[in-house]
Every structure is written in structure tokens, then in C-alpha cells.
Design a protein around this motif. Sequence first.
Motif, PDB file in Angstrom:
ATOM      1  N   GLY A   1      33.441  39.177  49.639  1.00  0.00           N
ATOM      2  CA  GLY A   1      33.700  37.813  49.238  1.00  0.00           C
ATOM      3  C   GLY A   1      32.530  36.911  49.578  1.00  0.00           C
ATOM      4  N   SER A   2      32.715  35.639  49.362  1.00  0.00           N
ATOM      5  CA  SER A   2      31.647  34.681  49.606  1.00  0.00           C
ATOM      6  C   SER A   2      32.252  33.345  49.979  1.00  0.00           C
ATOM      7  CB  SER A   2      30.782  34.531  48.342  1.00  0.00           C
ATOM      8  OG  SER A   2      29.842  33.511  48.510  1.00  0.00           O
TER       9      SER A   2
ATOM     10  N   PHE B   1      41.826  41.698  45.054  1.00  0.00           N
ATOM     11  CA  PHE B   1      41.015  41.313  46.211  1.00  0.00           C
ATOM     12  C   PHE B   1      41.783  40.424  47.180  1.00  0.00           C
ATOM     13  CE2 PHE B   1      37.762  42.897  43.410  1.00  0.00           C
ATOM     14  CZ  PHE B   1      36.896  43.521  44.287  1.00  0.00           C
ATOM     15  N   LEU B   2      42.792  39.738  46.684  1.00  0.00           N
ATOM     16  CA  LEU B   2      43.691  39.026  47.583  1.00  0.00           C
ATOM     17  C   LEU B   2      44.484  40.027  48.418  1.00  0.00           C
ATOM     18  CD1 LEU B   2      45.082  36.376  48.503  1.00  0.00           C
ATOM     19  CD2 LEU B   2      46.663  36.672  46.592  1.00  0.00           C
ATOM     20  N   ARG B   3      44.921  41.105  47.773  1.00  0.00           N
ATOM     21  CA  ARG B   3      45.679  42.149  48.481  1.00  0.00           C
ATOM     22  C   ARG B   3      44.847  42.786  49.583  1.00  0.00           C
ATOM     23  NH1 ARG B   3      46.498  47.691  48.113  1.00  0.00           N
ATOM     24  NH2 ARG B   3      44.776  47.860  46.636  1.00  0.00           N
ATOM     25  N   ARG B   4      43.534  42.905  49.363  1.00  0.00           N
ATOM     26  CA  ARG B   4      42.648  43.498  50.357  1.00  0.00           C
ATOM     27  C   ARG B   4      42.167  42.488  51.406  1.00  0.00           C
ATOM     28  NH1 ARG B   4      39.721  48.230  49.579  1.00  0.00           N
ATOM     29  NH2 ARG B   4      40.944  49.734  48.376  1.00  0.00           N
ATOM     30  N   GLY B   5      42.522  41.213  51.224  1.00  0.00           N
ATOM     31  CA  GLY B   5      42.097  40.201  52.175  1.00  0.00           C
ATOM     32  C   GLY B   5      40.682  39.711  51.969  1.00  0.00           C
ATOM     33  N   VAL B   6      40.053  40.092  50.854  1.00  0.00           N
ATOM     34  CA  VAL B   6      38.692  39.656  50.587  1.00  0.00           C
ATOM     35  C   VAL B   6      38.668  38.183  50.198  1.00  0.00           C
ATOM     36  CG1 VAL B   6      36.697  39.984  49.064  1.00  0.00           C
ATOM     37  CG2 VAL B   6      37.952  41.963  49.940  1.00  0.00           C
ATOM     38  N   LEU B   7      39.718  37.738  49.502  1.00  0.00           N
ATOM     39  CA  LEU B   7      39.812  36.355  49.067  1.00  0.00           C
ATOM     40  C   LEU B   7      40.954  35.651  49.794  1.00  0.00           C
ATOM     41  CD1 LEU B   7      39.425  36.717  45.190  1.00  0.00           C
ATOM     42  CD2 LEU B   7      37.726  35.912  46.806  1.00  0.00           C
TER      43      LEU B   7
ATOM     44  N   PHE C   1      43.229  31.853  44.976  1.00  0.00           N
ATOM     45  CA  PHE C   1      44.138  32.288  43.916  1.00  0.00           C
ATOM     46  C   PHE C   1      44.985  31.128  43.437  1.00  0.00           C
ATOM     47  CE2 PHE C   1      45.973  35.516  41.398  1.00  0.00           C
ATOM     48  CZ  PHE C   1      47.316  35.226  41.273  1.00  0.00           C
ATOM     49  N   ARG C   2      45.467  30.301  44.340  1.00  0.00           N
ATOM     50  CA  ARG C   2      46.284  29.151  43.931  1.00  0.00           C
ATOM     51  C   ARG C   2      45.472  28.191  43.088  1.00  0.00           C
ATOM     52  NH1 ARG C   2      48.487  29.504  49.280  1.00  0.00           N
ATOM     53  NH2 ARG C   2      46.980  27.964  50.016  1.00  0.00           N
ATOM     54  N   ALA C   3      44.177  28.137  43.334  1.00  0.00           N
ATOM     55  CA  ALA C   3      43.343  27.226  42.565  1.00  0.00           C
ATOM     56  C   ALA C   3      43.202  27.666  41.116  1.00  0.00           C
ATOM     57  CB  ALA C   3      41.944  27.130  43.188  1.00  0.00           C
ATOM     58  N   ARG C   4      43.470  28.943  40.837  1.00  0.00           N
ATOM     59  CA  ARG C   4      43.363  29.403  39.461  1.00  0.00           C
ATOM     60  C   ARG C   4      44.613  29.111  38.695  1.00  0.00           C
ATOM     61  NH1 ARG C   4      38.843  28.545  39.184  1.00  0.00           N
ATOM     62  NH2 ARG C   4      38.910  29.414  37.100  1.00  0.00           N
TER      63      ARG C   4
END
Length: 430
Positions: free
Chosen positions: A388-389, A416-422, A427-430
Motif C-alpha cells: 500500500g501507500s 487488499f482490504l481483506r489482507r489489511g493492505v488498505l 474503500f468507503r471513499a469509493r
Amino acid sequence: MTTSLPKPAPVIFLVAPVLPGPINVENQLDGKVHRLAGLPCSGLASMAATIATGVWPESHGVVARIQPHPDRLGYEVVRPDRAIGSTVWSRAVDSGRHVGLCNWPHESMKAGCDGEGRLDWIDPEAVLGLSGEVEGVLPPASFSPAEMRPALLESMRGTETDTVFAGLELLADRGPDLLVGWLPEVAADSGPQDEWMEQLRRRLGNAASMDATLLVLELPPAGDSIFQQVRGGSAPRLRVIGPRTPSVRGRPRLDRICDLLCDMLECGDAEPRAAAAARVGGPGRLDAAEVPAQSRLSSFDLKQFEQTRSREIGASLTARGRHADAEAWLVSALENQHGMIDAPVVGLLFASFFRRHGDEAARRMLTSVGDRFPRPINAALLALLDGGSDDLRTSGHLVALGGLGPFVMQTLLIEFLRRGVLPRSVFRAR
């Protein structure tokens, strides 16, 4: 050997387009509302094929309105029972039931059933002919039986919606055990049709001398491709009005409708007996039909169709969590007929490889497409792989992923949310 069973109380099953938004239970007919699981489908014909056959596109093969003819030289209207041999109405007819079918979006083999039942139908071609600019056109084989012709011509009412209503009323007067209809999309613009639906239910009940049960599958609009839709798809609703209670548990998917109707009709274990499609054709068929050379199926067009079907089926399997099965379809769709890499397909494969095979496998897959893949999207996926970044949004990575379409972007973000990267905030912002 087909055994005729006692007739159950009649059932009406209508598919009705609805405008997006929450269901308003006020001002509706009394009845129960079941919420179905939302899953994206590849347009109207594909959705109709799943409802009618009880299987998904990897089995019935429908992802568009037309498909190559078996001789691979021209096109035909899609016919899912070429692949699986049955629909809900063929199973009902083979169990000795009488079925009425009106305005179903795809073609099906209607002859060849050797059960004791029968099928009456009015196809979309007849509806368009009756409601088009030149009214009264009834193409051959667009309706059956032939004695309905005078009544169909007499019932012309001008609009496509009114013509479908008239056709369903005509079929209801024939007293079928199952009446199936697909309402036009324009019907949603005129608001709820509850009063007419209740009249149709009573009309069939009077013709059959038994109280009928009405099932209305309400479908919000969806795009012609899974890639244009959100990951969760549009959530359908099933309204049930009448004395009978179908067996609905939890939030079933669209593929459950076929078996649900067969259970209500008590079809038992009748085997579908639809005749196999004749694998005949060749240039002579096209010459006789006066199909010009420029309208015939070229190898270029055939590759286009096969690539489109593979990418849609791969995405459908992904949406249902069948990632291992999806990979084979997606790999075959990786390169289109122009020799170009399909970026949304790469996005789905990247998410699947990351989930099933790990970071290095996903990285190797990206490397394999090299400079044939858009650099901004490649940079965004590599940034996700690298943990992530902090400046994920400001760097433009999310904008780049948006170019893959809502379905692929949401698939990647979920993974990537599931992996904790994000973080969840992204995600809510999308």
C-alpha cells in the motif's frame, strides 16, 4: 416414461423491471417480499437464461443477445438449451403441465417435448411486430398455437407494454398451470402495475377454476457487461401474492428460481426431453436466407465473441467466489482479437493470483504482460503489492484503478482490504 401428475393450483411468474431504490411496501398488493442475493449478470439475455435454466453462464453459455450458429458461419438469437437441454417450461411440459410463455428475452427450443403437457408462446418478435411502426406483423413461429392469431391482432394496443399485457391476458384465458412473462423495461417508467397484476391473477384463477399464485421477480436495471456493474450487482426482490407459499430460504440467487417454480408445479424428477438442435447449416443456409457476405461470421468476429464470452464468464465466476474456475476463463480472455492485452481481465487475474498463489505469483503475472499493459494501472497494482501507500489517493493510484471499471476496482479493493493492505476508509471513499 412420463407420468401425468394431479394438477396443482396455477402459478404466474413475471419478471418486472423496477427503478433503482428501496422497495416501498406501502400501496402494494398484500403478499410476502423475499430479498434475493445481488449478483452481476451479463445483460438481459444472460440473466434470463440463468432464471430459465437454473444454471450460470459457464453452463448455458449466454452472455449476449446473439451467438454464433452451430455451423460457425452466421449468428442466431441465443438459445441456452442448446447447451443444457432444458428450461423451466420444458421441464414443466415434460411433467404433463400446460405452460404459457410471453416475451421471454431469449430463444428456446419449443418443439420436441414428448410429455403430456403443452406450451403456448408469444415471442418478443411477435410483440414487436404488433406494437411496432408497422403494426400487425406476426413473423412465422413467433407465436403458437396458430388459432391465437386473430385474438393477437385484435388485441393490439399500440405500446410494447400494453401488447405484452394483452398477450399475457390471452394466454391466461387458456388456463395454463404456469404462466411466464417478461415485462418490457419501459414498463418501469409507468410505475407499479399492481392493479393489472391482480386482475391477471384472478383471470388465470377463473380460467383454471383454482386460485392462482402470483410471483413477481423485480429486477433493477443492470449493464450489458459485468465489468460495467458494481461487485455486488443489483439486488432483486421476489414478491409472492396468493394462496401458495414457495419454499424460499435465506437470500437465494437467481439460479434458484427454476427449481422453485418446478417445486410449485410438482414436476418431480421428470427428465427434460427437448429435441437436440440440428447441427446443420453451411454456406447454403446463408445463401437461401440471402444473408450478404459482409453480414456473415468471420474468424475475426468469432474470436471477438469467444473472448467476450470468456471474460464475462470469468467475471461471473469471480463474483460468485469461484476463483480457481475463473482463472482458466480469464486466461483465455487475456488477449483480444486485436492482439491487445485486456486490462480489466488482468485486474481480475491479479486479484485471483494474489489471493490463491501469493504476492510473487501476482508480480510475475504483471511482469508477463510487460509494456502491453497501461503503466499507471501497473504502478498502482505494484504499489498495492508493496504494502500500500500512504499517499494512495494523492498519487493517483486509485484514479488509475478506476479505469478498470467498477467491478474490477471493487474486486481489487476488497482483496487488499481483506489482507489489511488498505484501510477501510479508502474503500468507503469509493
